[in-house]
Design a protein around this motif. Sequence first.
Motif, PDB file in Angstrom:
ATOM      1  N   TYR A  16       0.811  -1.218   0.000  1.00  0.00           N
ATOM      2  CA  TYR A  16       0.000   0.000   0.000  1.00  0.00           C
ATOM      3  C   TYR A  16       0.844   1.268   0.000  1.00  0.00           C
ATOM      4  O   TYR A  16       0.329   2.357   0.220  1.00  0.00           O
ATOM      5  CB  TYR A  16      -0.946   0.007   1.204  1.00  0.00           C
ATOM      6  N   ARG A  17       2.126   1.137  -0.244  1.00  0.00           N
ATOM      7  CA  ARG A  17       2.994   2.315  -0.283  1.00  0.00           C
ATOM      8  C   ARG A  17       2.948   2.950  -1.674  1.00  0.00           C
ATOM      9  O   ARG A  17       2.850   2.251  -2.678  1.00  0.00           O
ATOM     10  CB  ARG A  17       4.423   1.923   0.094  1.00  0.00           C
ATOM     11  N   GLU A  18       3.008   4.273  -1.697  1.00  0.00           N
ATOM     12  CA  GLU A  18       2.914   4.986  -2.964  1.00  0.00           C
ATOM     13  C   GLU A  18       4.243   4.947  -3.710  1.00  0.00           C
ATOM     14  O   GLU A  18       5.311   5.061  -3.115  1.00  0.00           O
ATOM     15  CB  GLU A  18       2.505   6.445  -2.714  1.00  0.00           C
ATOM     16  N   GLU A  26      10.628   9.010   3.895  1.00  0.00           N
ATOM     17  CA  GLU A  26       9.494   8.347   4.542  1.00  0.00           C
ATOM     18  C   GLU A  26       9.817   6.889   4.831  1.00  0.00           C
ATOM     19  O   GLU A  26       9.493   6.364   5.898  1.00  0.00           O
ATOM     20  CB  GLU A  26       8.245   8.419   3.651  1.00  0.00           C
ATOM     21  N   TRP A  55       1.032   6.374   9.655  1.00  0.00           N
ATOM     22  CA  TRP A  55       1.514   6.483   8.277  1.00  0.00           C
ATOM     23  C   TRP A  55       0.392   6.050   7.342  1.00  0.00           C
ATOM     24  O   TRP A  55      -0.354   5.112   7.635  1.00  0.00           O
ATOM     25  CB  TRP A  55       2.744   5.600   8.103  1.00  0.00           C
ATOM     26  N   GLU A  56       0.244   6.708   6.221  1.00  0.00           N
ATOM     27  CA  GLU A  56      -0.877   6.462   5.318  1.00  0.00           C
ATOM     28  C   GLU A  56      -1.006   4.998   4.889  1.00  0.00           C
ATOM     29  O   GLU A  56      -2.129   4.458   4.847  1.00  0.00           O
ATOM     30  CB  GLU A  56      -0.784   7.373   4.095  1.00  0.00           C
ATOM     31  N   LYS A 115      -2.800   3.173   7.501  1.00  0.00           N
ATOM     32  CA  LYS A 115      -4.218   3.545   7.564  1.00  0.00           C
ATOM     33  C   LYS A 115      -5.025   2.752   6.547  1.00  0.00           C
ATOM     34  O   LYS A 115      -6.144   2.314   6.835  1.00  0.00           O
ATOM     35  CB  LYS A 115      -4.389   5.046   7.330  1.00  0.00           C
ATOM     36  N   LYS A 116      -4.445   2.538   5.361  1.00  0.00           N
ATOM     37  CA  LYS A 116      -5.152   1.753   4.340  1.00  0.00           C
ATOM     38  C   LYS A 116      -5.374   0.324   4.807  1.00  0.00           C
ATOM     39  O   LYS A 116      -6.459  -0.248   4.625  1.00  0.00           O
ATOM     40  CB  LYS A 116      -4.369   1.775   3.033  1.00  0.00           C
ATOM     41  N   TYR A 134      -8.085   0.440   7.419  1.00  0.00           N
ATOM     42  CA  TYR A 134      -9.376   0.804   6.813  1.00  0.00           C
ATOM     43  C   TYR A 134     -10.060  -0.438   6.234  1.00  0.00           C
ATOM     44  O   TYR A 134     -11.262  -0.666   6.444  1.00  0.00           O
ATOM     45  CB  TYR A 134      -9.153   1.856   5.730  1.00  0.00           C
ATOM     46  N   ASP A 182     -12.213   7.332  10.476  1.00  0.00           N
ATOM     47  CA  ASP A 182     -11.242   8.392  10.208  1.00  0.00           C
ATOM     48  C   ASP A 182     -10.886   9.178  11.471  1.00  0.00           C
ATOM     49  O   ASP A 182      -9.707   9.417  11.761  1.00  0.00           O
ATOM     50  CB  ASP A 182     -11.771   9.343   9.137  1.00  0.00           C
ATOM     51  N   TYR A 233      -8.994   7.025  13.907  1.00  0.00           N
ATOM     52  CA  TYR A 233      -7.619   6.767  13.471  1.00  0.00           C
ATOM     53  C   TYR A 233      -6.716   7.952  13.814  1.00  0.00           C
ATOM     54  O   TYR A 233      -5.595   7.764  14.273  1.00  0.00           O
ATOM     55  CB  TYR A 233      -7.551   6.467  11.968  1.00  0.00           C
ATOM     56  N   GLU A 234      -7.191   9.154  13.595  1.00  0.00           N
ATOM     57  CA  GLU A 234      -6.397  10.338  13.921  1.00  0.00           C
ATOM     58  C   GLU A 234      -6.103  10.400  15.417  1.00  0.00           C
ATOM     59  O   GLU A 234      -4.992  10.744  15.834  1.00  0.00           O
ATOM     60  CB  GLU A 234      -7.122  11.605  13.455  1.00  0.00           C
TER      61      GLU A 234
END
Length: 559
Positions: free
Chosen positions: A239-241, A248, A262-263, A266-267, A270, A513, A516-517
């Motif tokens: 799931y890393r961009e 990062e 880290w995003e 989160k994915k 989710y 959401d 998670y924050e």
Amino acid sequence: MRKNWKAMSALALTGVMAIGMAMPAFAEETTEAAETGTTDPDWEPFADTVELQIPVYDRGVEGVPDVTNNYWTNWIQTNFGDKYNIKVTYVPITRSDVLTSYSLLAASNDLPTVLEEYDYPKVTQWANDGYMRTFDMEEFAKVAPTYYQQMVDNGLDQYSQMGGETYFVAALRPNYNTEYTFQTFVRMDWLKQVGYDHVPTNREEYVDAMTKIMDAGICEHPGGGSMVTGVGSDQNYNYREWPLDEEEWAMYGDYNIPSLGWEPNKKVLYYANQDYNSGITDPEYYLIDDEQAKTNFINGKSYSYSGYTSATMDWLTSFYETNPDAELAIKPVVTQSDETSGETPGYRIDNPFGMLIGFANDATDDEMKAAWMYMEWLIQPDNLFTFQWGYEGENFNYDDNGLPVTVSDYDGEYKQGYNNNKDYWSIIKEGRQAGTMEDQVSAMLPHNLKQDFTEDVVNYYNTKSKVAEAGWGIPNPMYSVTIDAEVEYQQTLVELYKELRDELTMCSPDEFDAKYEEAAKQYADAGYAEVTEQRKEAYEAGNSTKLPNTEASEVQLDQ
């Protein structure tokens, strides 16, 4: 008192990772081993008996001989220990909680002569905490020349130093960037019942298939699930961009502390939340350990189960006995990105080393020499072959090509430990190798079952090789200075992650959401912010490894 680190050779570490994407070369190893005998290097026995304590994982697996006292531990004593006046004692280490096992031994001043682990951060933490003594690599090479040469030939000697002092030697990990021994087995018969002729490899198809399986009444919660164990949980490489951001990666990319906040993490959570709320995941997943997850798969309560393969897989035998009409398949390698879910073919590549081995701070010179002798004796081809394969006509037989094939249901006097004694001989290397890739795959799979998965695993390996060649493999960052915050907060963060992860999985989707924050802030305040900041400082100072490649190309598969 905690020892301070000096910088290791960051250049050397970077050099190894720069070749991280190289394709593994498979030598067709021969098995010209006299499995009924042993090879003894030219050593004199010790004048006085030396006790050598070797750690071995106690995995709690049913049907495995006592890890500290069995035919093969006695075989080592008879063929190695008695000849050199060495008493070999095996010390059980809990596989699921390695850090606690070693810390308890250290607290009681009872560390084994040898300390060994796969994870670089763990062994460096032990050295940092004063568990290990230093040694002269030239002296090691004199006692264990074969082992030393294996390290040099594979570039592993550069992992031996910390702060300018030599602490470690390293075992070999063949095929480190194309791991194929860990597989996910899925219910192909269930898929066929709901109209699928292939195993889903993207999020949309997976959810569709699981929903149809539930709607058809085949399985109530096909996604199954198991409790979060902490270290290594929720790996998010896919799931890393891309292209990867190196800073990062250096801050968040290590998997020993989950990267909540880290995003990519989160994915992962989710989708875990979606699966829980849709009923795909067992609502009591948090009570399910690995053994229960395995049992659930055998009893038709989950669609898949993942585990390491070996020539003897009792749980697969039990599965077919319980489900004689079932059909399994191996989940294929992901080869294409899924824009909808954000998933890519990205995956974690292993380190080039297997076990990292150090020696206890209170080990005498004779005890350390005995450990080196043990490693050199065991790496001799006929000794290693016997320990890995056992005896012809009992543990294995030769096939028409002269290659050993394990008797998967052997249960006699010479029964081996977990995964063909691997937890003993992993001090040398990470896998048994004999013949071609097809031969090696065949040797690590059972052949007394309804289905034979050799072709499937070979295809898996070939595909993963192409995925690696296309640049999708991601190494973990390593640091040539101590990350003090990791030492201080790792255990706290791992435990906190378990709690927060369950809360985020079970909350309603419309709360995810915000929760998670909140969780990310709590996690950061508990020490993760310090961890990532210190990692960033190490990266900016040039004291971390670098990414070998931040680009990736499409995977070209043969049609």
